[in-house]
Design an enzyme around this catalytic site. Structure first.
Site, PDB file in Angstrom:
ATOM      1  N   THR A  74       0.817  -1.218   0.000  1.00 12.52           N
ATOM      2  CA  THR A  74       0.000   0.000   0.000  1.00 12.52           C
ATOM      3  C   THR A  74       0.852   1.270   0.000  1.00 12.52           C
ATOM      4  O   THR A  74       2.062   1.211   0.181  1.00 12.52           O
ATOM      5  CB  THR A  74      -0.909   0.020   1.247  1.00 12.52           C
ATOM      6  OG1 THR A  74      -0.109  -0.299   2.378  1.00 12.52           O
ATOM      7  CG2 THR A  74      -2.021  -0.957   1.132  1.00 12.52           C
ATOM      8  N   ASP A  75       0.189   2.413  -0.195  1.00 12.53           N
ATOM      9  CA  ASP A  75       0.897   3.705  -0.230  1.00 12.53           C
ATOM     10  C   ASP A  75       0.874   4.392   1.126  1.00 12.53           C
ATOM     11  O   ASP A  75       0.795   5.609   1.217  1.00 12.53           O
ATOM     12  CB  ASP A  75       0.238   4.653  -1.237  1.00 12.53           C
ATOM     13  CG  ASP A  75       0.023   4.023  -2.564  1.00 12.53           C
ATOM     14  OD1 ASP A  75       0.987   3.496  -3.101  1.00 12.53           O
ATOM     15  OD2 ASP A  75      -1.110   4.056  -3.071  1.00 12.53           O
ATOM     16  N   SER A 119       1.658   8.549   4.953  1.00 10.98           N
ATOM     17  CA  SER A 119       1.006   8.529   3.661  1.00 10.98           C
ATOM     18  C   SER A 119       2.103   8.772   2.649  1.00 10.98           C
ATOM     19  O   SER A 119       2.730   9.819   2.658  1.00 10.98           O
ATOM     20  CB  SER A 119      -0.038   9.638   3.592  1.00 10.98           C
ATOM     21  OG  SER A 119      -0.423   9.811   2.259  1.00 10.98           O
ATOM     22  N   ARG A 120       2.381   7.767   1.817  1.00 12.70           N
ATOM     23  CA  ARG A 120       3.524   7.908   0.908  1.00 12.70           C
ATOM     24  C   ARG A 120       3.210   8.821  -0.266  1.00 12.70           C
ATOM     25  O   ARG A 120       4.095   9.180  -1.013  1.00 12.70           O
ATOM     26  CB  ARG A 120       3.994   6.535   0.441  1.00 12.70           C
ATOM     27  CG  ARG A 120       4.939   5.947   1.447  1.00 12.70           C
ATOM     28  CD  ARG A 120       5.315   4.527   1.168  1.00 12.70           C
ATOM     29  NE  ARG A 120       5.325   3.806   2.421  1.00 12.70           N
ATOM     30  CZ  ARG A 120       4.763   2.655   2.642  1.00 12.70           C
ATOM     31  NH1 ARG A 120       4.136   2.052   1.664  1.00 12.70           N
ATOM     32  NH2 ARG A 120       4.802   2.098   3.826  1.00 12.70           N
ATOM     33  N   VAL A 121       1.941   9.171  -0.446  1.00 13.95           N
ATOM     34  CA  VAL A 121       1.620  10.143  -1.486  1.00 13.95           C
ATOM     35  C   VAL A 121       1.891  11.536  -0.933  1.00 13.95           C
ATOM     36  O   VAL A 121       2.273  12.453  -1.638  1.00 13.95           O
ATOM     37  CB  VAL A 121       0.159   9.984  -1.943  1.00 13.95           C
ATOM     38  CG1 VAL A 121      -0.251  11.108  -2.853  1.00 13.95           C
ATOM     39  CG2 VAL A 121      -0.019   8.653  -2.636  1.00 13.95           C
TER      40      VAL A 121
END
Ligand code: ATP
Ligand code: MG
Length: 501
Positions: free
Chosen positions: A338-339, A364-366
């Site tokens: 997941t991101d 949150s990698r975004v």
């Protein structure tokens, strides 16, 4: 009906009849060699494809999952009681399919596509349950925010449309509640929601549906439900079907939010299925391909390019951990797919900090690209301040003397923790979130006792709505927080602070 049309109709029929050719359909038949625990071994039936539906006697369906030299191993969807050794089995030439389209909104279906709410289901379009994920070229970067309405999440672990954000935590830590709040918050937006229950108690699913109805969220939501008493094959299929339902909407150019509740139970169902099929067990007795099980599901969430309609699927998969162990096999797998993740902690939950988001371990990698400008402006240093406070709070737990700066850090930390608390089903819109954080930034609650912070914040919002109502619409609609508006809100808040004394 005019004669003219009649003529053309009859001509049309005549033409059809003339061009009609009779082509017999040849079905492949096999024989059940053994059956038990929802798994059947079938002899014959060569040339089947992986995942093909097989029809047993009495309209019992199964899925071919083991393709062997002289037969197939199949898992059964419905009650296997009526299937006996020696029965004939027919290959249908189709893989599992699920109905899609607008007719599904507000409905509850099972993973085989049957309505569970007692009303007839009229759909014309179907999609296969398993589909390849969109390619790189077909996608565009995740940039548009998806507001969950939960301050702790929108400010520090923002979710974008097309992102996959894992919700992870022990049992009873509010995982489902966060996902449901995110669904409730999509009311009056253009986002469609799909809630997929995997192997849950029927009473739990009924409770979720009741909550969805009570909050008026059922109008834009589809529920795909498989209960704990369903066969492992049905539970295994559930998230793929939910994803296909979502893809049906995404192909129409819509934004969709899918909740998979939860993937730990999905992995367990797949393990049961694999062991019954005599596949070799690996780590924690899961089969070797359990990573692929979830990666091919979650890769299907995407933000599509403008050329392909610009729709998106945002996924909120849920994973239940045991004793807070996020490094177990399935949790680490899904974390890496997941991101980002929202980590919920039992300790925080029981100490009354709800939602129990551990901001240190949640990411949150975004990142900030999926956050409204207004939120970016006020949430810059929140994470650092909160982690500094948590660290300091541990040191000063025993009431040691602290200097002025530390005392201020502790006071502000306590205030922020209080502001981030949020009840179930109490979503905040962007304006309320921005205003709350701006007030925190300006230290409006400096002289308010901690236990009164939340109520004072509510009071402040009420006053703000009365005097700055226009700003609320502006911020909520544009997502922007101009310097001019900020200045005016600042003045108002400082004035409010003066009056508190
Ligand atoms: P399970 O492991 O059983 O699936 P869960 O992690 O999904 O549990 P929930 O069912 O969402 O947890 O919540 C557990 C309980 O906590 C529920 O009774 C719910 O009402 C309560 N709860 C959840 N979030 C909050 C909140 N923000 N404020 C107050 N109560 C909450
Ligand atoms: Mg739950």
């Amino acid at each position: 009906m005019s004669n003219d049309i009649y003529k053309t109709k009859s001509e049309y029929l005549k033409q059809k009849l003339e061009s009609f050719t009779f082509e017999p359909i040849v079905y492949d038949y096999g024989t059940v060699k053994s059956v038990g625990d929802g798994v059947a071994r079938v002899e014959g039936l060569q040339n089947r494809v992986y995942g093909e539906l097989l029809e047993f006697k009495d309209e019992v369906f199964g899925m071919a999952l083991d393709l062997e030299e002289n037969g197939v191993g199949a898992v059964l969807f419905d009650s296997a009681d009526s299937v006996k050794v020696g029965d004939s089995v027919r290959g249908t030439g189709r893989v599992a399919e699920i109905p899609v389209g607008n007719a599904l909104l507000g409905r509850v279906i099972d993973p085989i596509g049957r309505a569970l709410d007692g009303k007839p289901l009229e759909v014309r379009e179907f999609l296969p349950a398993e589909r390849p994920a969109p390619t790189i070229i077909e996608r565009r970067p995740v940039k548009t925010p998806l507001q969950t309405g939960i301050l702790a999440i929108d400010s520090m672990v923002p979710v974008g449309r097309g992102q996959r954000e894992l919700i992870i935590g022990d049992r009873q830590t509010g995982k489902t509640s966060i996902a449901l709040d995110a669904i409730f918050n999509q009311k009056n937006t253009d986002v469609i929601c799909v809630y997929c229950a995997i192997g849950q108690k029927a009473s739990n699913i009924a409770h979720v549906i009741e909550q969805l109805k009570k909050n008026g969220a059922m109008d834009y939501t589809v529920v795909v439900a498989s209960t704990a008493s369903d066969s492992p094959a049905t539970q295994y299929l559930a998230p793929y079907c939910a994803c296909s339902v979502a893809e049906g909407f995404m192909n129409m150019g819509k934004d969709v939010l899918v909740v998979y509740d939860d993937l730990s139970k999905h992995a367990v169902a797949y393990r049961a299925m694999s062991l019954l099929l005599h596949r070799p067990p690996g780590r924690e007795a899961y089969p070797g391909d359990v990573f692929y099980l979830h990666s091919r599901l979650l890769e299907r969430s995407a933000c599509m390019s403008e050329k392909l309609g610009g729709g998106s699927i945002t996924a909120l998969p849920i994973i239940e951990t045991m004793g807070g162990n996020i490094s177990a096999y399935i949790p680490t797998n899904v974390i890496s797919i997941t991101d980002g993740q929202i980590y919920l902690e039992t300790e925080l939950f029981h100490s009354g900090i709800r939602p129990a988001v551990n901001t240190g371990l949640s990411v949150s990698r975004v990142g900030r690209s999926a956050q409204h400008d207004a939120m970016k402006k006020v949430s810059g240093t929140l994470r650092i301040e909160l982690s500094q406070y948590r660290e300091m709070a541990v040191f000063t737990r025993f009431g040691s003397d602290v200097d002025e700066a530390t005392a201020k850090l502790l006071r502000r930390g306590e205030c922020l923790t209080e502001l981030l608390k949020q009840g179930k089903g109490e979503p905040m819109n962007l304006f309320e979130q921005v205003a709350t954080l701006l007030a925190y930034k300006l230290d409006v609650f400096e002289n308010v006792p901690v236990k009164n912070v939340k109520s004072t914040a509510k009071e402040l919002l009420g006053e703000l709505y009365k005097t700055c109502g226009d700003f609320a619409t502006e911020i909520n609609e544009t997502g922007k927080f101009t310097d001019d508006v900020e200045e005016q809100m600042k003045l108002f808040m400082l004035n409010f602070k003066e009056n508190l004394k």
